[in-house]
Scaffold this active site. Structure first.
Site: not given
Ligand code: AMP
Length: 215
Positions: A156, A167, A88, A13, A123
């Site tokens: 990462r 996750r 989320r 996404k 990744r």
């Molecule tokens: P992402 O890059 O979107 O996969 O986000 C990486 C990490 O950031 C996630 O595993 C969460 O720990 C945190 N995170 C990102 N967006 C949110 C959100 N909307 N609510 C809570 N934690 C978030």
């Protein structure tokens, strides 16, 4: 034009949101990117978010809601935005409603767990320029080295296998319920997330046309 991209970690996404941003000329707002920058810059927000992110857990709702609320006030959001990785949780979606922000489409990018695991563990990111690679699908010319700037490629922290498992479970339990939440508002557009980046992009833009949103 206010769009949400739903979909599990690794569904692509982020890539799709960046492409949509170019075509629709509205900003992509990725809470994950904002939080990672805060962690890298060791800001107060970064310090609060770091541990949750490291474990693959979600950062507390109040923190992310505040980030998004502030970001949406910026001028570039005037014509709309693409939310990538937010909301989320149902509590976050309710917070958006309370801010009186109307979402026109929630695009749900569907990918099964085995494929997600393969995508996420492969990744790699360049430490210097941020370019993204994948050891199976988009490998660099030299192992561990960025093609563009010769920077070091790294994985990462939250793309390590145990964290990915967490996750995916967190997604299933806390984020997946948003699909039926937005279905009740009749704005969910599900697209198959398997295929080339261009194919998936084509499906998303078709879905958005059905929602009455054209570039
Ligand atoms: P992402 O890059 O979107 O996969 O986000 C990486 C990490 O950031 C996630 O595993 C969460 O720990 C945190 N995170 C990102 N967006 C949110 C959100 N909307 N609510 C809570 N934690 C978030």
């Amino acid at each position: 034009m206010n769009i949400i991209l739903l979909g599990p970690p690794g569904s692509g996404k982020g890539t799709q949101a960046k492409m949509l941003m170019e075509v629709y000329t509205i900003p992509q707002i990725s809470t994950g990117d904002i939080l990672r920058a805060a962690v890298a810059n060791q800001t107060a927000l970064g310090k609060q978010a770091k541990e949750c992110m490291h474990k693959g857990a979600l950062v507390p709702d109040e923190l992310v809601v505040r980030i998004v609320e502030e970001r949406l006030k910026e001028r570039d959001c005037g014509r709309g935005f693409i939310l990538d990785g937010f909301p989320r949780t149902v509590a976050q979606a309710e917070a958006l409603d309370r801010l009186n922000i109307k979402i026109e489409a929630a695009v749900n990018v569907e990918v099964g767990n085995d494929e997600l695991m393969k995508r996420l563990t492969g990744r790699r990111t360049c430490r210097t320029c941020g370019a993204m690679y994948h050891i199976y699908f988009n490998p660099p010319r030299r192992d561990g080295v960025c093609d563009t700037c010769n920077g070091e490629l790294y994985q990462r922290d939250d793309d390590k296998e145990e964290t990915i498992q967490t996750r995916l479970v967190v997604y299933e339990q806390q984020t997946n319920p948003l699909i039926s939440w937005y279905q009740k508002k009749n704005i969910v557009y599900s697209v198959d997330g398997i295929g080339t980046v261009q194919e998936i992009f084509g499906r998303i833009t078709e879905a958005l046309k059905k929602a009455g949103l054209s570039a």
